[in-house]
Motif scaffolding. Sequence first.
Motif, mmCIF file in Angstrom:
data_model
loop_
_atom_site.group_PDB
_atom_site.id
_atom_site.type_symbol
_atom_site.label_atom_id
_atom_site.label_comp_id
_atom_site.label_asym_id
_atom_site.label_seq_id
_atom_site.Cartn_x
_atom_site.Cartn_y
_atom_site.Cartn_z
ATOM 1 N N ASP A 122 0.803 -1.220 0.000
ATOM 2 C CA ASP A 122 0.000 0.000 0.000
ATOM 3 C C ASP A 122 0.838 1.274 0.000
ATOM 4 O O ASP A 122 0.313 2.360 -0.275
ATOM 5 C CB ASP A 122 -0.944 0.015 1.207
ATOM 6 N N PHE A 123 2.140 1.169 0.315
ATOM 7 C CA PHE A 123 2.980 2.360 0.429
ATOM 8 C C PHE A 123 4.206 2.323 -0.463
ATOM 9 O O PHE A 123 4.600 3.342 -1.024
ATOM 10 C CB PHE A 123 3.417 2.557 1.892
ATOM 11 N N PHE A 124 4.832 1.156 -0.605
ATOM 12 C CA PHE A 124 6.069 1.028 -1.376
ATOM 13 C C PHE A 124 5.778 0.445 -2.755
ATOM 14 O O PHE A 124 4.949 -0.458 -2.906
ATOM 15 C CB PHE A 124 7.069 0.127 -0.649
ATOM 16 N N ASP A 125 6.494 0.954 -3.760
ATOM 17 C CA ASP A 125 6.325 0.497 -5.134
ATOM 18 C C ASP A 125 7.706 0.415 -5.769
ATOM 19 O O ASP A 125 8.376 1.439 -5.948
ATOM 20 C CB ASP A 125 5.440 1.487 -5.897
ATOM 21 N N HIS B 133 8.884 9.965 6.948
ATOM 22 C CA HIS B 133 10.004 10.910 6.939
ATOM 23 C C HIS B 133 10.591 11.139 5.552
ATOM 24 O O HIS B 133 11.528 11.928 5.396
ATOM 25 C CB HIS B 133 11.105 10.429 7.890
ATOM 26 N N ARG B 134 10.060 10.456 4.532
ATOM 27 C CA ARG B 134 10.540 10.595 3.161
ATOM 28 C C ARG B 134 12.054 10.368 3.060
ATOM 29 O O ARG B 134 12.789 11.138 2.453
ATOM 30 C CB ARG B 134 10.181 11.983 2.599
ATOM 31 N N ASP B 135 12.508 9.285 3.682
ATOM 32 C CA ASP B 135 13.936 8.991 3.642
ATOM 33 C C ASP B 135 14.146 7.504 3.911
ATOM 34 O O ASP B 135 13.609 6.961 4.880
ATOM 35 C CB ASP B 135 14.687 9.824 4.677
ATOM 36 N N LEU B 136 14.905 6.833 3.055
ATOM 37 C CA LEU B 136 15.182 5.412 3.203
ATOM 38 C C LEU B 136 16.691 5.203 3.292
ATOM 39 O O LEU B 136 17.443 5.720 2.469
ATOM 40 C CB LEU B 136 14.641 4.625 2.008
ATOM 41 N N GLU B 137 17.120 4.440 4.290
ATOM 42 C CA GLU B 137 18.532 4.085 4.390
ATOM 43 C C GLU B 137 18.737 2.769 3.648
ATOM 44 O O GLU B 137 18.602 1.684 4.215
ATOM 45 C CB GLU B 137 18.978 3.965 5.839
ATOM 46 N N ILE B 138 19.045 2.877 2.372
ATOM 47 C CA ILE B 138 19.199 1.711 1.516
ATOM 48 C C ILE B 138 20.616 1.167 1.659
ATOM 49 O O ILE B 138 21.598 1.883 1.417
ATOM 50 C CB ILE B 138 18.892 2.069 0.054
ATOM 51 N N LEU B 139 20.734 -0.082 2.075
ATOM 52 C CA LEU B 139 22.033 -0.711 2.250
ATOM 53 C C LEU B 139 22.513 -1.272 0.921
ATOM 54 O O LEU B 139 21.713 -1.728 0.096
ATOM 55 C CB LEU B 139 21.943 -1.835 3.284
ATOM 56 N N THR B 140 23.804 -1.236 0.705
ATOM 57 C CA THR B 140 24.387 -1.735 -0.544
ATOM 58 C C THR B 140 25.399 -2.829 -0.258
ATOM 59 O O THR B 140 25.855 -3.009 0.877
ATOM 60 C CB THR B 140 25.086 -0.602 -1.329
ATOM 61 N N GLY B 141 25.754 -3.549 -1.312
ATOM 62 C CA GLY B 141 26.782 -4.574 -1.186
ATOM 63 C C GLY B 141 28.181 -4.035 -1.370
ATOM 64 O O GLY B 141 29.138 -4.813 -1.456
ATOM 65 N N HIS B 142 28.322 -2.711 -1.422
ATOM 66 C CA HIS B 142 29.642 -2.095 -1.622
ATOM 67 C C HIS B 142 30.561 -2.456 -0.453
ATOM 68 O O HIS B 142 30.152 -2.448 0.703
ATOM 69 C CB HIS B 142 29.497 -0.574 -1.733
ATOM 70 N N HIS C 197 9.756 -0.002 5.873
ATOM 71 C CA HIS C 197 9.230 0.435 7.161
ATOM 72 C C HIS C 197 8.467 1.727 6.983
ATOM 73 O O HIS C 197 8.886 2.596 6.205
ATOM 74 C CB HIS C 197 10.376 0.617 8.167
ATOM 75 N N ILE C 198 7.364 1.869 7.704
ATOM 76 C CA ILE C 198 6.515 3.046 7.531
ATOM 77 C C ILE C 198 7.236 4.336 7.882
ATOM 78 O O ILE C 198 6.877 5.411 7.400
ATOM 79 C CB ILE C 198 5.214 2.896 8.366
ATOM 80 N N SER C 199 8.288 4.265 8.701
ATOM 81 C CA SER C 199 9.047 5.471 9.029
ATOM 82 C C SER C 199 9.669 6.083 7.785
ATOM 83 O O SER C 199 9.800 7.305 7.668
ATOM 84 C CB SER C 199 10.138 5.158 10.058
#
Length: 262
Positions: A72-75, A233-242, A227-229
């Motif tokens: 319902d929130f993420f696409d 907050h319009r911000d995602l901490e996306i983790l990478t494989g770097h 996560h709904i946060s």
Amino acid sequence: MTVIQEVSPAPVIGAPSYLPVHLDAGRADVSKLQKLLREGARAFNEQFDEDTHLNAIIPKPWGYEYRAFVDDFFDLWALHIQAGGSTSLHVHPRKLTYLLCLGGEGVTTGLDRADVPIREGSVLRIAPGAFHGTRSTGNEPLELIEVEVPRNKFDLIRLQDDYNRAGTAYESAAVEEPGHSMRNVPAYPNTRMRPRTPDGRFRFELRTGMDIFYRPSLRDVFCIPLHISGVVHRDLEILTGHHADSRRPQTDKHYLCISKNR
């Protein structure tokens, strides 16, 4: 004009590539968007239970795209931009967008024509209201994951386009591909996802932060917190494989992990 900035306080030459670059809406973006709206342009709303063609493959003049995950929130959409192909210069007035690169090379451009390089492992954060367009510049197709928050595929206004689509709404045509359909996720209400990319190179998997922490995988390319946060907050901490990305997953969150399948 469109403002492009690094997440760190000051841009550092040679900084780790896992740090996202921000493309924010500036005065030129707001002015251009206001002008388009006054001229009659509209950003429509997706009807979640009616626009079922969005669950199939969407042909594009530059390649194709398809949904990888949705609730319902993420696409999350996977984009395949053929060599030399380019998306329109467009804007999403309401939603936040992240572009994650799985492979290939390209550039993303804002209204000020500044080019942001796109290559494997890069992360670009595009704020609501920031005009942007992406072109594949390498010899191979540009493979992207587009994370959109909140969900609304029709939140789109095209300004310029190489394929005469300026001013048009999102595509209504779709193609079914047997064996690559969206599936319901029983443990997650109102959630659907695909298990892999059509070519089998990458897989999509829901994992807890606890599982990622205790069972890290060298095949993981990106882990996106669902996560709904992140919506609020319009911000995602996306983790990478770097290799330089030492950030740890938050154990109380769930992630969509995109991993190399071979």
